[in-house]
Design a protein around this motif. Structure first.
Motif, PDB file in Angstrom:
ATOM      1  N   PRO A   1      -3.926   5.443  -7.315  1.00 56.10           N
ATOM      2  CA  PRO A   1      -3.827   5.185  -6.201  1.00 56.10           C
ATOM      3  C   PRO A   1      -5.296   4.265  -5.489  1.00 56.10           C
ATOM      4  O   PRO A   1      -6.397   4.996  -5.881  1.00 56.10           O
ATOM      5  CB  PRO A   1      -3.755   6.560  -5.173  1.00 56.10           C
ATOM      6  N   LEU A   2      -5.273   3.607  -4.603  1.00 54.65           N
ATOM      7  CA  LEU A   2      -6.343   2.858  -4.184  1.00 54.65           C
ATOM      8  C   LEU A   2      -6.417   3.147  -2.641  1.00 54.65           C
ATOM      9  O   LEU A   2      -5.582   3.263  -1.725  1.00 54.65           O
ATOM     10  CB  LEU A   2      -6.301   1.339  -4.313  1.00 54.65           C
ATOM     11  N   THR A   3      -7.719   2.976  -2.241  1.00 59.40           N
ATOM     12  CA  THR A   3      -7.889   3.101  -0.815  1.00 59.40           C
ATOM     13  C   THR A   3      -7.517   1.664  -0.288  1.00 59.40           C
ATOM     14  O   THR A   3      -7.338   0.738  -1.088  1.00 59.40           O
ATOM     15  CB  THR A   3      -9.296   3.284  -0.516  1.00 59.40           C
ATOM     16  N   LEU A   4      -7.227   1.539   0.949  1.00 60.20           N
ATOM     17  CA  LEU A   4      -6.608   0.355   1.656  1.00 60.20           C
ATOM     18  C   LEU A   4      -8.014  -0.832   1.284  1.00 60.20           C
ATOM     19  O   LEU A   4      -7.695  -1.965   1.128  1.00 60.20           O
ATOM     20  CB  LEU A   4      -6.608   0.529   3.160  1.00 60.20           C
ATOM     21  N   GLU A   5      -9.016  -0.309   1.363  1.00 60.46           N
ATOM     22  CA  GLU A   5     -10.133  -1.298   1.178  1.00 60.46           C
ATOM     23  C   GLU A   5     -10.204  -1.862  -0.150  1.00 60.46           C
ATOM     24  O   GLU A   5     -10.286  -2.952  -0.475  1.00 60.46           O
ATOM     25  CB  GLU A   5     -11.606  -0.732   1.559  1.00 60.46           C
ATOM     26  N   GLN A   6      -9.969  -0.879  -1.164  1.00 59.11           N
ATOM     27  CA  GLN A   6      -9.934  -1.159  -2.535  1.00 59.11           C
ATOM     28  C   GLN A   6      -8.789  -2.315  -2.860  1.00 59.11           C
ATOM     29  O   GLN A   6      -8.694  -3.171  -3.596  1.00 59.11           O
ATOM     30  CB  GLN A   6      -9.894  -0.177  -3.454  1.00 59.11           C
ATOM     31  N   GLU A   7      -7.496  -1.764  -2.149  1.00 59.28           N
ATOM     32  CA  GLU A   7      -6.436  -2.802  -2.325  1.00 59.28           C
ATOM     33  C   GLU A   7      -6.843  -4.131  -1.706  1.00 59.28           C
ATOM     34  O   GLU A   7      -6.198  -5.337  -2.493  1.00 59.28           O
ATOM     35  CB  GLU A   7      -5.131  -2.149  -1.878  1.00 59.28           C
TER      36      GLU A   7
ATOM     37  N   LYS B   1       1.678   4.360  -3.168  1.00 57.90           N
ATOM     38  CA  LYS B   1       1.411   5.994  -3.185  1.00 57.90           C
ATOM     39  C   LYS B   1       2.395   6.552  -3.748  1.00 57.90           C
ATOM     40  O   LYS B   1       2.440   7.765  -3.943  1.00 57.90           O
ATOM     41  CB  LYS B   1       1.528   6.204  -1.580  1.00 57.90           C
TER      42      LYS B   1
ATOM     43  N   HIS C   1       0.692  -1.104   0.110  1.00 58.31           N
ATOM     44  CA  HIS C   1      -0.093  -0.057  -0.053  1.00 58.31           C
ATOM     45  C   HIS C   1       0.691   1.303   0.100  1.00 58.31           C
ATOM     46  O   HIS C   1       0.553   2.418  -0.483  1.00 58.31           O
ATOM     47  CB  HIS C   1      -0.784  -0.042   1.104  1.00 58.31           C
TER      48      HIS C   1
END
Length: 115
Positions: free
Chosen positions: A20-26, A8, A4
Motif C-alpha cells: 500500500p502507498l500513501t496518496l503522495e507516494q502514488e 487498498k 488508489h
C-alpha cells in the motif's frame, strides 16, 4: 473506483506484489510513469459502459491498467508487459487479453517508428 482505492485491496496487493502507498507516494509513482522513457502505462476502460452511458466520465469507466517496461535500454525490442483488471466485475471478459494485444501492437509500432 480509482487506482488508489484499488490498491487498498489485499487481493490486488498480493496479485501484483505491491505494498500500500500513501496518496503522495502514488502521485510520485504516477509522475514517473508519465515521465520515464523506459515505461509506458495506459488505463484500461470498460468500452461497453462508456458507450452505454453517454456523458459518463473516463474515471467512472476505469477497470485497470496495462504497462510496458523496456528491460534493456540497449535493445528496445526487449520488454515486459503487465496487465491488471482491478474491477472484479470486469474480469473474465477478455479485457486483459485485449489490453495486452493492444500494448504489443503499440510497442511494435513504436519500435518500427524509432528504428
Amino acid at each position: 473506483m480509482g487506482y488508489h482505492e484499488w490498491m487498498k485491496s489485499e487481493e490486488l496487493q498480493r496479485l501484483t506484489a505491491s505494498e500500500p502507498l500513501t496518496l503522495e507516494q502514488e502521485h510520485g509513482m504516477q509522475h514517473s510513469w508519465r515521465e520515464d522513457g523506459d515505461k509506458c502505462t495506459f488505463i484500461v476502460l470498460d468500452a461497453e459502459k462508456w458507450q452505454a452511458h453517454p456523458g459518463t466520465t473516463e474515471e467512472s469507466c476505469m477497470v485497470g491498467d496495462v504497462n510496458l517496461f523496456l528491460t534493456d535500454l540497449d535493445d528496445p525490442t526487449l520488454g515486459e508487459i503487465e496487465v491488471m483488471i482491478a474491477e472484479p466485475s470486469c474480469r473474465g471478459k477478455g479485457l486483459g487479453t485485449e489490453a495486452v494485444l493492444m500494448m504489443l501492437s503499440y510497442g511494435g509500432d513504436a519500435q518500427t517508428d524509432n528504428g
